[in-house]
Motif scaffolding. Sequence first.
Motif, PDB file in Angstrom:
ATOM      1  N   THR A 102       0.733  -1.206   0.046  1.00 47.28           N
ATOM      2  CA  THR A 102       0.109   0.286  -0.069  1.00 47.28           C
ATOM      3  C   THR A 102       0.871   1.235  -0.011  1.00 47.28           C
ATOM      4  OG1 THR A 102      -1.788  -1.325   1.246  1.00 47.28           O
ATOM      5  CG2 THR A 102      -2.088   1.173   1.166  1.00 47.28           C
ATOM      6  N   ALA A 103       2.060   1.182   0.667  1.00 48.86           N
ATOM      7  CA  ALA A 103       2.809   2.480   0.686  1.00 48.86           C
ATOM      8  C   ALA A 103       3.306   2.563  -0.582  1.00 48.86           C
ATOM      9  CB  ALA A 103       4.113   2.239   1.536  1.00 48.86           C
ATOM     10  N   MET A 104       3.733   1.638  -1.288  1.00 48.06           N
ATOM     11  CA  MET A 104       4.271   1.462  -2.383  1.00 48.06           C
ATOM     12  C   MET A 104       3.319   2.128  -3.616  1.00 48.06           C
ATOM     13  SD  MET A 104       6.700   1.031  -4.663  1.00 48.06           S
ATOM     14  CE  MET A 104       6.547   1.378  -6.429  1.00 48.06           C
ATOM     15  N   ALA A 105       1.985   1.609  -3.439  1.00 55.23           N
ATOM     16  CA  ALA A 105       0.969   2.024  -4.354  1.00 55.23           C
ATOM     17  C   ALA A 105       0.788   3.468  -4.133  1.00 55.23           C
ATOM     18  CB  ALA A 105      -0.214   1.353  -4.090  1.00 55.23           C
ATOM     19  N   TYR A 106       0.814   4.134  -2.916  1.00 52.56           N
ATOM     20  CA  TYR A 106       0.569   5.343  -2.563  1.00 52.56           C
ATOM     21  C   TYR A 106       1.697   6.313  -3.414  1.00 52.56           C
ATOM     22  CZ  TYR A 106      -0.040   9.748  -0.137  1.00 52.56           C
ATOM     23  OH  TYR A 106      -0.322  10.938   0.548  1.00 52.56           O
ATOM     24  N   LEU A 107       3.111   5.876  -3.204  1.00 48.32           N
ATOM     25  CA  LEU A 107       4.058   6.644  -3.871  1.00 48.32           C
ATOM     26  C   LEU A 107       3.779   6.385  -5.271  1.00 48.32           C
ATOM     27  CD1 LEU A 107       7.068   5.206  -1.834  1.00 48.32           C
ATOM     28  CD2 LEU A 107       5.942   7.614  -1.798  1.00 48.32           C
ATOM     29  N   ARG A 108       3.488   5.318  -5.707  1.00 48.09           N
ATOM     30  CA  ARG A 108       3.452   5.142  -7.236  1.00 48.09           C
ATOM     31  C   ARG A 108       2.108   6.186  -7.840  1.00 48.09           C
ATOM     32  NH1 ARG A 108       2.614   4.922 -11.886  1.00 48.09           N
ATOM     33  NH2 ARG A 108       2.329   3.131 -13.286  1.00 48.09           N
ATOM     34  N   PHE A 109       1.004   6.372  -6.910  1.00 50.42           N
ATOM     35  CA  PHE A 109       0.027   7.251  -7.406  1.00 50.42           C
ATOM     36  C   PHE A 109       0.208   8.494  -7.143  1.00 50.42           C
ATOM     37  CE2 PHE A 109      -3.646   9.469  -5.372  1.00 50.42           C
ATOM     38  CZ  PHE A 109      -4.563   9.298  -6.341  1.00 50.42           C
ATOM     39  N   ASP A 118       6.400   8.980 -11.584  1.00 54.16           N
ATOM     40  CA  ASP A 118       7.837   9.273 -12.456  1.00 54.16           C
ATOM     41  C   ASP A 118       8.458   7.954 -12.499  1.00 54.16           C
ATOM     42  OD1 ASP A 118       8.884   8.705 -10.029  1.00 54.16           O
ATOM     43  OD2 ASP A 118       9.700  10.628  -9.645  1.00 54.16           O
ATOM     44  N   TRP A 119       9.654   8.007 -13.314  1.00 50.29           N
ATOM     45  CA  TRP A 119      10.598   7.173 -13.516  1.00 50.29           C
ATOM     46  C   TRP A 119      10.872   6.029 -12.468  1.00 50.29           C
ATOM     47  CZ3 TRP A 119      14.938   6.587 -11.273  1.00 50.29           C
ATOM     48  CH2 TRP A 119      15.557   7.511 -10.471  1.00 50.29           C
ATOM     49  N   SER A 120      11.117   6.669 -11.112  1.00 54.15           N
ATOM     50  CA  SER A 120      11.346   5.869 -10.173  1.00 54.15           C
ATOM     51  C   SER A 120      10.345   4.904  -9.789  1.00 54.15           C
ATOM     52  CB  SER A 120      11.891   6.614  -8.979  1.00 54.15           C
ATOM     53  OG  SER A 120      10.993   7.626  -8.468  1.00 54.15           O
ATOM     54  N   THR A 121       9.225   5.499  -9.370  1.00 53.20           N
ATOM     55  CA  THR A 121       8.206   4.409  -9.186  1.00 53.20           C
ATOM     56  C   THR A 121       7.646   3.359 -10.133  1.00 53.20           C
ATOM     57  OG1 THR A 121       6.361   6.210  -9.467  1.00 53.20           O
ATOM     58  CG2 THR A 121       7.139   6.078  -7.223  1.00 53.20           C
ATOM     59  N   LYS A 122       7.947   3.839 -11.273  1.00 52.10           N
ATOM     60  CA  LYS A 122       7.383   3.023 -12.399  1.00 52.10           C
ATOM     61  C   LYS A 122       8.363   1.809 -12.341  1.00 52.10           C
ATOM     62  CE  LYS A 122       4.709   5.657 -15.576  1.00 52.10           C
ATOM     63  NZ  LYS A 122       4.642   6.400 -16.724  1.00 52.10           N
ATOM     64  N   THR A 123       9.582   2.267 -12.456  1.00 51.31           N
ATOM     65  CA  THR A 123      10.961   1.240 -12.338  1.00 51.31           C
ATOM     66  C   THR A 123      10.655   0.452 -11.444  1.00 51.31           C
ATOM     67  OG1 THR A 123      12.148   3.015 -13.141  1.00 51.31           O
ATOM     68  CG2 THR A 123      13.291   1.066 -12.528  1.00 51.31           C
ATOM     69  N   ALA A 124      10.329   1.016  -9.971  1.00 47.09           N
ATOM     70  CA  ALA A 124      10.095  -0.126  -9.008  1.00 47.09           C
ATOM     71  C   ALA A 124       9.044  -1.109  -8.925  1.00 47.09           C
ATOM     72  CB  ALA A 124       9.961   0.907  -7.729  1.00 47.09           C
ATOM     73  N   GLU A 125       7.697  -0.327  -9.668  1.00 45.93           N
ATOM     74  CA  GLU A 125       6.684  -1.483 -10.014  1.00 45.93           C
ATOM     75  C   GLU A 125       7.171  -2.453 -10.776  1.00 45.93           C
ATOM     76  OE1 GLU A 125       3.237   0.119 -11.942  1.00 45.93           O
ATOM     77  OE2 GLU A 125       2.234  -1.637 -11.643  1.00 45.93           O
ATOM     78  N   LEU A 126       7.873  -2.244 -11.981  1.00 45.73           N
ATOM     79  CA  LEU A 126       8.612  -3.057 -12.822  1.00 45.73           C
ATOM     80  C   LEU A 126       9.158  -4.127 -12.083  1.00 45.73           C
ATOM     81  CD1 LEU A 126       7.951  -3.372 -15.812  1.00 45.73           C
ATOM     82  CD2 LEU A 126      10.124  -2.465 -16.147  1.00 45.73           C
ATOM     83  N   PHE A 127      10.385  -3.771 -11.465  1.00 45.75           N
ATOM     84  CA  PHE A 127      10.881  -4.760 -10.625  1.00 45.75           C
ATOM     85  C   PHE A 127      10.142  -5.825  -9.915  1.00 45.75           C
ATOM     86  CE2 PHE A 127      15.179  -1.695 -10.020  1.00 45.75           C
ATOM     87  CZ  PHE A 127      15.186  -1.843 -11.430  1.00 45.75           C
ATOM     88  N   MET A 128       9.027  -5.094  -9.425  1.00 44.37           N
ATOM     89  CA  MET A 128       8.207  -6.037  -8.217  1.00 44.37           C
ATOM     90  C   MET A 128       7.203  -7.275  -9.257  1.00 44.37           C
ATOM     91  SD  MET A 128       6.881  -3.297  -5.668  1.00 44.37           S
ATOM     92  CE  MET A 128       8.154  -2.621  -4.545  1.00 44.37           C
ATOM     93  N   SER A 162      -4.012  -1.985  -4.290  1.00 41.31           N
ATOM     94  CA  SER A 162      -3.927  -0.758  -3.619  1.00 41.31           C
ATOM     95  C   SER A 162      -3.994   0.360  -4.595  1.00 41.31           C
ATOM     96  CB  SER A 162      -2.856  -0.674  -2.609  1.00 41.31           C
ATOM     97  OG  SER A 162      -2.959  -1.480  -1.623  1.00 41.31           O
ATOM     98  N   TYR A 163      -3.108   0.014  -5.669  1.00 38.78           N
ATOM     99  CA  TYR A 163      -3.139   1.188  -6.767  1.00 38.78           C
ATOM    100  C   TYR A 163      -4.435   1.460  -7.399  1.00 38.78           C
ATOM    101  CZ  TYR A 163      -1.400   3.859 -10.599  1.00 38.78           C
ATOM    102  OH  TYR A 163      -1.043   4.782 -11.762  1.00 38.78           O
ATOM    103  N   THR A 164      -5.129   0.302  -7.612  1.00 40.30           N
ATOM    104  CA  THR A 164      -6.400   0.744  -8.123  1.00 40.30           C
ATOM    105  C   THR A 164      -7.367   1.378  -7.187  1.00 40.30           C
ATOM    106  OG1 THR A 164      -6.129  -1.581  -9.308  1.00 40.30           O
ATOM    107  CG2 THR A 164      -8.221  -0.915  -9.226  1.00 40.30           C
TER     108      THR A 164
END
Lengths: 342, 580
Positions: B390-397, B401-411, B464-466
């Motif tokens: 949920t924390a990650m989804a919050y940041l992604r939301f 930017d590039w960093s959260t998109k990259t992080a999501e891809l890694f996951m 969570s992102y949804t």
Amino acid sequence: MKKFFYGSATVCLVTVLAACGSEESGTDSKAGIAGEGVSGTLDFYTSQPDADAQGLVDAFKAQNPDVNVSIFRSGTEEVVSKIQAENQGGNIQADVLLVADSVTFESFKADDLLLNYKSPETESLDQSFVDPDGTYAGTKIMATGLIVNTNDVTELPTSWTDLTDEPTSGQAVMPSPLYSGAAAYNLGVMTRQDSLGWEFYEALQDNDITITQGNGAVLESVATGEKKYGMIVDFLAARAKNDGSPVELVYPEEGVPVITEPVGILANTENEEASKAFVDFILSEEGQKLASQQGYTPIREGIDAPEGLKTLDEMTILDAEAVELLETRSDDKTKFGKIFGQ
Amino acid sequence: MTAKQPIDGERKKRDSSFSLFFQRNNLYKIIGLIVIFIFFLLPVLRLIWLSFVNDGSVTMQYYTEVLREPATWKTVKNTLIVVGGSTILALVLGILFSWLVAYVQLSGKRAMQLFIFLPFVIPSYITTLAWTQFFSASGPVTAMLSWLPGELAAPNLYSMSGIILLLGISHYPLVYLFTVNVFRKIPRELEEAAATSGLSKQRTFWKVVLPLALPGIASGGLIAFLSNLDNFGIPAFLGTPANIRVLSTYIYEQVVGFGPSAFSRAAVLSVILGLIALLGTVLQWFLLRRSRVNETNRSDSTPRIYLTAGKQKLVEALLWIFLLVTSLMPLITMGALSLISAYGVPFKLENLSLRNYEYVFMTDVKPMSALSNSLQLALFTMIVCLVLGTAMAYLRFKYPDWSTKTAELFMTIPYALPGTVFALCMIFMWLEPVPGWNPNIYGTVWILFIAYVTRFLVLQVRGSYTAFLQIDPSMEEAARTSGAAGWVKWRRILLPLLFPGILSGALLVFLMALTELTVSSLLWSSGSETVGVVIFGYEQAGYSTYSTAFSTVLVLGILLGGALFMLLGKLWDRKVLKNK
């Protein structure tokens, strides 16, 4: 470890790692004092069914109460992958290995991963099942034969070639050598027989045989009547018959390929004494009687096979050189894949 | 570049204090990415490394070798067809069901929801067994077809379409789970406005409803796509007899293929699989670029479409027939198999007994301890994923930017890989993370825990992102202007709005971890056996009757838990939300 897990798994991952890193306990083990009983921990990797592996370890521990044996059990293919991954990762955890067939052990031997240990108990074994260099020895005899559904078939087949005849067209099933190591062994052995050869597999394909993943699927398929004939490892068929399934086991007249579930010690074992004691126990008279009680044909001479199975001297064995089988296994599989259109 | 840009700018401006802090501190971003890199990508990179190394020197040999083989391309083609087809099927079924449940007046919706989950919880070897018997020569389909005129034959499940059918049916619950709450949140007023402006019902659905539901559909579709891609059980069972290989089964064949280059070849194929997963993820980003939310609605469970009594009965009947065939039939098959003494004996009273149950729960000690281990692992995995995801989804939301998109891809990558391959990666990584240093994680229950969290975190992130995508940024601002900050803002405003979406992600993580099979079968150790390991063990030893008995109890337990959960949900609706 579990309690530890219980207590702290709610904290975040990073703390968890730190806690784990600083923990001292683990798989470190000390070799026992030579001569007087063995002790320490032992990692035993095997593909035997869970209950059988546990029975074996319990019997061993009754004699060697100071040894703590941890079992890792999975399919042969998974156990082998795990050891190879551990080897890639730099540290093999297993001490003793007991899996399907000699070809698998030849591949570990070729990579110098096995310890040379000629157990005194191997003297009572047929020497063709013992590696002359002493890196591994067979522990039981598992033949692959024919299984038939007795609801649908009244005239039992007698020969492998019955599976290639018109009346059995589309009604037979076999395990895939691409998934099952035991089936890959059978492929190697049977294609090297003058009586069978690659022509046999080509004829099976022409006769529309179905290929499943493993022996368990063959049993399900034949016992439920989905198919009438199957190639299967003998003890599964015998056990299903004893449980009441409408099946019969046949040892074809040409002979049967056998795998021996060999046992070996890993070269980087941390507990050589206990490992040796464990191997000795598996091959000893007591260990072999246990195998027979568990429903397998014992490899040691002079011990009876369980109900429904043949003993070693009653079988005709189809054989091939394990080293050669290892070298050609990959090609054999590719050739099999070509015949069956993959 | 696109319409998204100004919205992002707007969001950042509105929340300037926090975002400035973040922008000035790229350091945090980097640290976060490094942690994610170590846990999610490094294990996979250690596998990929093998595809480039031969005898200590860097080489492209494995790539040229594998890419030259026609078998590789045939497998890739099969994979694209199978995964594409089954994802479309899962999407169609998932959207249809979630729309019906969210919009249409139907009775027994809660029970329906439970049955929708079933195909996803029942182990895939049971599903395939049940379906093959259903369609077999002696099965009910053939019998029914024989009543009909003409020479109709039951479809052959051992085929490409059979694999697509079973994968689609097993994974449409994922689409449903992610989409149903989104449908419920679509503001009624928008549809009314559309109707007033003269749009027909159908056009309103295509022009208004579907685009607004896109965040859920895209997330659910992506997870279904990845699940179809990494599934091993169904294509192995149905594809082997039909000579159909997909990447997951082909990779397994390579891994168990002994030879010295086994892992290297498997690594090359995993890279191809990873590229396909990447393609799906990017496509999903592309779809979501155009979605934006203007209003925040509380989820609205009251139906919007009322049918005439007759039509309602008809729709209900059709839905239940579908659910009975896809969910109840495998469950009954499993229950029946677990009661017979041996395969192939007729299903008569004298052959039925509880002997298999007695063995599993009284004689053998492993299943009970496995159940306890799996429950603990699933629970802790769920909690950790709930917080981190949920924390990650919050940041992604907040900061797309590039960093959260990259992080999501890694996951995403650990979830897309076949279980066996991912387990191997975990061994490479955690046996000796730094050469010569063994932190004693591998060989304990911790390796399973880390593996589950890394593998399933993406499910929570998507869930969570949804849920976040359903919230208009102004809500947060309004909360702050009214003096609600920090934890209060979360507890009073955000969490109640997010609750259903976050919960469906957590439920998914829990169920996945509880029944996980392929990863555990390589990573467990004495004392940490899991439910999947025990089932796998029985299957391999040829004791299918035991494994069905154990699975039956497991699925019934999940059903019971689900029923309790729904009951609690009902109470929550009544007491807390005070909805009639």
